[in-house]
Design a protein around this motif. Structure first.
Motif, short mmCIF file in Angstrom:
data_model
loop_
_atom_site.label_atom_id
_atom_site.label_comp_id
_atom_site.label_asym_id
_atom_site.label_seq_id
_atom_site.Cartn_x
_atom_site.Cartn_y
_atom_site.Cartn_z
N ILE A 677 32.67 8.85 -15.64
CA ILE A 677 32.32 8.62 -14.24
C ILE A 677 32.33 9.96 -13.52
CG2 ILE A 677 33.05 7.56 -12.07
CD1 ILE A 677 34.04 5.99 -15.37
N GLU A 678 31.25 10.27 -12.81
CA GLU A 678 31.12 11.50 -12.03
C GLU A 678 30.89 11.14 -10.57
OE1 GLU A 678 27.87 13.57 -13.81
OE2 GLU A 678 29.13 14.46 -15.38
N TYR A 679 31.25 12.07 -9.67
CA TYR A 679 31.04 11.84 -8.25
C TYR A 679 30.34 13.03 -7.62
CZ TYR A 679 34.78 15.09 -6.96
OH TYR A 679 35.53 16.21 -6.79
N GLU A 680 29.66 12.73 -6.49
CA GLU A 680 29.00 13.76 -5.67
C GLU A 680 29.58 13.68 -4.26
OE1 GLU A 680 25.19 12.78 -4.21
OE2 GLU A 680 24.47 14.85 -4.12
N ASP A 681 29.92 14.86 -3.68
CA ASP A 681 30.39 14.94 -2.30
C ASP A 681 29.21 15.34 -1.43
OD1 ASP A 681 33.03 16.84 -0.56
OD2 ASP A 681 31.65 15.28 0.10
N GLY A 682 28.55 14.37 -0.82
CA GLY A 682 27.37 14.65 -0.01
C GLY A 682 27.67 15.38 1.27
N LEU A 683 28.96 15.46 1.65
CA LEU A 683 29.33 16.12 2.89
C LEU A 683 29.56 17.61 2.69
CD1 LEU A 683 29.91 15.44 5.87
CD2 LEU A 683 32.32 15.15 5.26
N HIS A 684 30.24 17.95 1.59
CA HIS A 684 30.61 19.35 1.36
C HIS A 684 29.75 20.05 0.30
CE1 HIS A 684 34.40 17.39 2.83
NE2 HIS A 684 34.36 18.43 3.65
N GLU A 685 29.37 19.32 -0.77
CA GLU A 685 28.60 19.93 -1.86
C GLU A 685 27.49 18.98 -2.30
OE1 GLU A 685 32.22 20.72 -4.34
OE2 GLU A 685 31.22 22.64 -4.64
N PRO A 686 26.50 18.74 -1.47
CA PRO A 686 25.42 17.82 -1.88
C PRO A 686 24.67 18.36 -3.10
CG PRO A 686 24.85 19.00 0.14
CD PRO A 686 26.28 19.30 -0.13
N GLY A 687 24.35 17.46 -4.02
CA GLY A 687 23.60 17.83 -5.21
C GLY A 687 24.45 18.33 -6.36
N VAL A 688 25.77 18.45 -6.17
CA VAL A 688 26.66 18.94 -7.22
C VAL A 688 27.52 17.77 -7.69
CG1 VAL A 688 28.48 20.56 -7.83
CG2 VAL A 688 26.68 21.24 -6.22
N TRP A 689 27.49 17.48 -9.00
CA TRP A 689 28.24 16.35 -9.56
C TRP A 689 29.48 16.87 -10.26
CZ3 TRP A 689 27.16 11.29 -8.65
CH2 TRP A 689 25.93 11.01 -8.05
N HIS A 690 30.63 16.19 -9.99
CA HIS A 690 31.91 16.57 -10.56
C HIS A 690 32.46 15.45 -11.43
CE1 HIS A 690 32.21 20.05 -7.82
NE2 HIS A 690 31.69 19.24 -6.90
N TYR A 691 33.24 15.87 -12.43
CA TYR A 691 33.90 14.88 -13.29
C TYR A 691 35.00 14.17 -12.51
CZ TYR A 691 36.91 13.10 -17.04
OH TYR A 691 37.68 12.30 -17.86
#
Length: 1194
Positions: A677-691
């Motif tokens: 499962i990965e997540y994206e922070d659209g507020l601080h780092e849009p377009g970057v997916w984290h584990y």
């Protein structure tokens, strides 16, 4: 008007000079040719025009030049010839024009003040250096003065004047107290450009009696101090009490309270001023204002903008600094001082003038007789510079006439030059602000043609490709080039050939019949020369059977062919590549002579295979594709990565958690092992997916922990043994609520970068760690072990804060707390840091030296109090140097050495000392900032050692029964010689040695006649010197006594025969001719380097330790390391043997005096001046000077 002249010293070699010529001739860069061509002198190195020297050191005035023939040198001093032969203190280095004025042996630097100019001259002209103005540096004392205390009312302005003595060069000014602590400066209190200390308004805490102005003179390494100035600030309360005590009850009294005042400029005065600065310099403008509250300074340029990237503000914006100014920076600059009550301003009118600068500098010119040329000298400046010319150092108006030369302002035109026109011309461009001077020679060469391409050079090319045949040439006038084919062939012409200006013949399309001998002929008015080269045209290499496209089933066998045809004289090599890379290192790949075979083919063998054929002249290649397919009889199960999950859904949304569910995709015959499962922070780092996390492959829901103030999107990736699926489509977004930060910054540190500051750093929180908008940091600090309150400041989202005005090197408690718009993070933990270090204050005491043997000593000292170290103690440095060789009783140039001893040590070993010598040493403590003051010099002496071998042993005057021995004393006696020991023994015809005879000879003897020897006998001699310590290395020699008289009489019988007499006369004549030839050849060979041969006999106990000798550690020489000369045939006895000392590695390491002058002023000998031993040739060595405690205060 011509100013002091200078030359831009070119350091280029003769090759570079000839490359840079503006000439009608191109001179090839052939080393043999360049050595033969005549050239006027060119100055390559010289001292600066304004040369300030240390009055305690020898003065070295540099002047180096090149030319062919090598130039001779002469000097003028103050415009007249300087005869160095009449001054015993002045010498000129061999093969150089560099002057050395001996100040350290009795000379006075002041006696040699003046203007010096060097001239380098040969038969083709004369080049001149710049006028070198020699001035010794000066550091005068402060004049005695009585300073009245300054009584100032609180809130008033104050100026403390420094007025330092006028030195050369001007001193650097700084203010300190009597504890050598730098006085803190701020927007309210600051030092002006003139060195005065300005108070915009005084406060009670400014009361003190030790405002001390210091002047540091760099050249003499001294620091002078002014008498302390006392300042007493009266507050309004205390002033009212004083008035009340002196007035009656009926009198009206009461001083006005501290009133706020609008700004008034302390400097500069008035409303306007002017300043002139030169182009390229740094422009410094200053405005310091009085007022309460403290005024803030702002700068503007009227009618324009301050130049970007070149403008800097210093001294709390009181100083405007513009670097690399140009004429465009002229104009009016306004400084505005403002506080809440009003403002004051001052306008400074800046005019930028310019010393001369080059537009076109004259460049060297090489011409052939009869050619034309020009020298151009163009410069600009403000005001515009005047251009004048000199020829061979003489104004061209009074120089010898040259009919080929015509001067036209900034240009000299040469027409139909002759060899006598060669000269060096100097162009001088000057105005009231300076000048430029450039040497440029005109070299007229008359040279017959020369061909530089080697004879019979072989060129090989492939048919149908171009052939380039070289004919590199030189001549003056420029030769004409012609090409012929064959020995008696006709001249080559026509479109099938291309003739290049550099002599190269190009055959655009060479054929087999182009093979043969080609002759290049170069001719000019002075001669003709020719050269032959060979051309061979080879058949091209071809692949006559190329590899073909193949489709092969898995586990089968495949073969690619690569059959070639090539010229029989060439040896081809074949290389196979797979997908443009080397073949796999696999035994299944078999490379044959003309094929590649792959056994047991797998899917990984799929790809493009390339055959490359290389020869020394050409290269060809061919490729084919291999496709691997499955065997048709048994359909294979397809194993693949899983399909991506789908239908992602978020449920159970809470502030810090959410539940995510999904539907798995097709697993493609390989079970899914887990989901990522990965997540994206659209507020601080849009377009970057984290584990985020991962779960087993049987699970399709997961409870996820969340952070505040994050706009989450999730995606899921399925994984099986084959690999990972493509990511799923993102889930819906979920924005969590803001909250206080959960954590504080990590890696908090406090390390000072200056003695009066503390730099606090930390690692900032990541975007999602902020937990809300408005992330900031609360930085808090207080001095450790002091009953003090925390000082705090809130800073933006940065990672560093600098605390100014701290005491030197004290511990601080530090903490950094995160906060956002919703509140603070939990209370942070405290860390310990230190404010900046400063140089140590005191020198080690009780320095003692214990001499262990003639080459080793042990030094002891007392540690300094830790509070005086003012930093992290790193160790101690011992500086030591030889003062005198006791056997010679003469002083020599000093070579200081440094040993560093790490940690809080109190002793160390000094290796590599010279026997029977007097040494001095001092010790200084070292912290992270640098070195402290040196301890007083300690003198110690080393005992005697064994001497080196005698410098020579000669045996002369052999008779029937005697031999005469002569010898030279040892190069390194290492003590007082007591005697010489001579041992000798006969050697018979079978080379057996006879009995050994020993003779002791007084030390003051230098020759001996040995009598009662056997006639016609060979003797071997062993000879050495002795001191009270023992015998030194021996030198050996052999000699023969003559035969007896009876045998000689028998020789008379044959000697009376006429034929024998004629034969002996012929032999004698032949020997005489050979001796004359040898004598002539030897005179051409130069002088025998006696100095090097003497240096080769080294002393056994004073040789520096070898770097690879593990006995000693961290031993370094403060001078540049110099290569050791080769030893003589006797073994070098300067080596310190490892068994001579069993000291540990830590005993060895790598390290100037502070004193007060007669008037109490501090003179900091803050850099160790290193005396140098005489260097051979042009060698020199100089080490950088360490600085003492005072050096850090500027």
């Amino acid at each position: 008007m011509m100013k002091e002249m200078s030359v831009s010293a070119s350091k280029a070699s003769l090759v570079l000079f000839l490359c840079q010529m503006i000439s009608a001739l191109d001179v090839p860069l052939d080393s043999k040719l360049l050595e033969e061509l005549s050239q006027p002198p060119t100055i390559t190195q010289q001292s600066p025009k304004d040369y300030i020297v240390d009055p305690r050191e020898n003065i070295v005035i540099q002047c180096e030049a090149k030319g062919k023939p090598p130039p001779s040198f002469s000097w003028t001093r103050n415009g007249t010839h300087f005869d160095i032969d009449k001054d015993a203190q002045v010498t000129m280095k061999p093969n150089s024009g560099t002057l050395v004025i001996n100040i350290m042996n009795g000379g006075k630097a002041e006696a040699y003040e003046g203007v010096y100019q060097c001239t380098a001259r040969n038969e083709r002209g004369a080049a001149i250096s710049n006028n070198i103005v020699i001035r010794p540096s000066r550091s005068p004392l402060w004049t005695k003065e009585k300073l009245e205390p300054n009584h100032v009312r609180e809130g008033d302005s104050l100026v403390l004047h420094c007025r330092p003595p006028v030195g050369l060069p001007p001193p650097i000014i700084f203010w300190m107290d009597n504890a050598f602590q730098r006085l803190p400066q701020s927007e309210r209190v600051s030092q002006g450009l003139n060195g005065d200390l300005y108070f915009s308004n005084v406060q009670p805490e400014d009361t003190r009696e030790d405002y001390i102005c210091y002047a540091r003179f760099n050249h003499t390494q001294t620091i002078q101090q002014k008498q302390p100035i006392s300042v007493k600030v009266f507050s309004m309360d205390s002033l009212n009490d004083t008035i009340a005590a002196n007035l009656s009850d009926t009198d009206i009294f009461g001083a006005k309270p501290v009133t706020e005042r609008q700004p008034v400029l302390l400097t500069p005065t008035g409303s306007t001023s002017t300043k002139v600065e030169l182009r390229g310099n740094v422009l410094l403008l200053e405005c310091i204002a009085a007022g309460l509250p403290t005024p803030v300074i702002r700068w503007i340029k009227e009618g324009g903008e301050l130049p970007a990237n070149r403008t800097f503000f210093e001294n709390f914006k009181k100083t405007l600094k513009i670097i690399d100014v140009s004429e465009a920076d002229s104009g009016n600059y306004k400084c505005i001082a403002r506080n809440i009550l009003g403002s004051a301003h001052h306008v400074i009118s800046v005019t930028v003038k310019a010393a001369p600068y080059w537009i076109t500098a004259p460049r060297n010119l090489v011409l052939s007789p009869g050619e034309d040329g020009t020298l151009i000298c163009r410069a600009n400046g403000n005001p515009k510079p005047n251009i004048s010319w000199l020829a061979n150092g003489v104004p061209i108006a009074i120089a010898p006439e040259d009919p080929s030369r015509k001067v036209d302002g900034d240009t000299i035109i040469f027409s139909h030059v002759q060899e006598r026109s060669s000269a060096v011309y100097q162009c001088n461009a000057s105005n009231e602000y300076g000048y430029l001077l450039a040497n440029a020679f005109v070299n007229v060469l008359a040279e017959p043609p020369r061909i530089l391409t080697p004879a019979n050079k072989l060129y090989q090319v492939i048919a149908d490709s171009p052939a380039l045949l070289d004919c590199a040439y030189f001549g003056s006038p420029k030769p004409e080039i012609e090409w012929f084919k064959g020995v008696k062939g006709s001249i080559l012409r026509g479109n099938e050939y291309v003739f290049h200006d550099n002599g190269t013949l190009e055959i655009p399309v060479a054929q087999k019949d182009s093979t043969g001998t080609y002759t290049c002929v170069a001719r000019n008015a002075l001669g003709k020369i020719q050269n032959e080269v060979q051309l061979e045209v080879k058949d091209p290499t071809m692949i006559i059977k190329q590899p073909e496209y193949k489709v092969i089933q898995r586990y089968g066998q495949v073969s690619f062919e690569c059959i070639i045809k090539h010229d029989s004289t060439l040896s081809p090599t074949i290389i196979w590549l797979k997908d443009n890379d080397e073949l796999p290192d696999d035994e299944r790949f078999l490379v044959g002579k003309d094929n590649l075979t792959i056994m047991n083919v797998t899917d990984k063998d799929d790809g493009t295979y390339t055959c490359i054929v290389n020869t020394t002249l050409d290269s060809v290649s061919a490729s084919a594709v291999l496709t691997v397919v499955a065997a048709p009889p048994t359909p294979a199960i397809i194993y693949a990565r899983p399909n991506p999950p789908f239908d992602l859904e978020l449920t159970g949304q809470l502030e810090r958690s959410v539940e995510l569910s999904w539907i798995p995709g097709d697993e493609n015959n390989s079970p899914i092992t887990n989901f990522v499962i990965e997540y994206e922070d659209g507020l601080h780092e849009p377009g970057v997916w984290h584990y985020q996390t991962e779960v087993p492959g049987t699970q399709t829901t997961v409870q996820l922990k969340l952070s505040p103030y994050v706009n989450y999107s999730f995606r899921v990736i399925a994984v099986n043994e084959i690999g990972r699926s493509q990511p799923s489509e993102p889930s819906e977004q979920y924005l969590t609520k803001s909250a206080n930060p959960d954590e504080n910054p990590s890696n908090v540190q406090g390390i000072g970068s200056e003695p009066d500051n503390l730099v606090i750093t930390w690692e900032s929180l990541k975007g999602f760690q902020s937990n809300g908008p408005g992330l900031q940091y609360k930085v808090s600090w207080r001095q450790k072990d002091v009953d003090d309150e925390w000082t705090s400041v809130i800073v933006a989202n940065v990672s560093k804060y600098i605390v100014s005005g701290t005491p030197t090197f004290v511990p601080y408690e530090i903490k950094v707390q995160a906060l956002n718009d919703l509140g603070y993070a939990p209370e942070p933990s405290e860390v310990i840091g230190h404010s900046g270090e400063d140089l140590p204050m005191v020198a080690p005491g009780n320095v003692q030296v214990h001499v262990i043997n003639s080459t080793l000593a042990k030094v002891h000292w007392d540690t300094v109090p830790l509070k005086t170290v003012r930093g992290h103690l790193q160790g101690y440095k011992v500086y030591y140097w030889k003062v005198q060789n006791l056997s010679r009783r003469s002083r020599r140039h000093v070579e200081k050495k440094i040993l560093t001893f790490r940690g809080n040590k109190t002793f160390g070993m000094l290796p590599g000392l010279e026997p029977y010598s007097s040494y001095k040493l001092n010790v200084r403590v070292v912290n992270g900032k640098g070195e402290g003051p040196a301890s007083p010099d300690k003198v110690f002496k080393t005992p005697e050692g064994v001497p080196s071998s005698p410098s020579f042993l000669r045996i002369t005057n052999p008779t029937l029964d005697s031999l005469t021995l002569e010898w030279g004393s040892p190069t390194h006696p290492n003590g007082v010689l007591t005697s010489y020991i001579l041992k000798f023994q006969p050697i018979n015809n079978t080379h057996e040695l006879g009995p050994l005879v020993e003779i002791r000879i007084p030390a003051n003897e230098s020759s001996l006649i040995l009598k009662n020897l056997n006639y016609s006998t060979r003797y071997k001699f062993y000879f050495n010197a002795q001191t009270s310590v023992g015998s030194g290395s021996q030198i050996t020699e052999e000699a023969i006594t003559i035969m007896d008289e009876a045998m000689a009489s028998r020789q008379v019988d044959i000697a009376t025969q006429g034929w024998f007499i004629g034969l002996m006369c012929a032999v004698a004549l032949l020997i005489l001719i050979l001796l004359i030839v040898c004598f002539i050849r030897r005179n051409k060979g130069g002088k025998y380097p006696v100095k090097e041969k003497e240096d080769a006999h080294a002393d056994p106990e004073i040789q520096p330790m070898k770097e690879d000798d593990g006995t000693f550690g961290e031993y370094s020489d403060a001078e540049d390391h110099k290569p050791l000369k080769k030893g003589s045939r006797t073994p070098s006895d300067r080596t310190v043997k490892k068994e001579d000392s069993d000291d540990s590695l830590v005993d060895y390491g790598e390290g100037v005096n502070g004193q007060f002058n007669e008037d109490g002023s501090f003179i900091g000998q803050y850099s160790g001046k290193k005396e140098k031993e005489p260097a051979e040739g042009n060698e020199s060595s100089e080490a950088p000077s360490p600085v003492n405690a005072m050096n850090s205060f500027v």
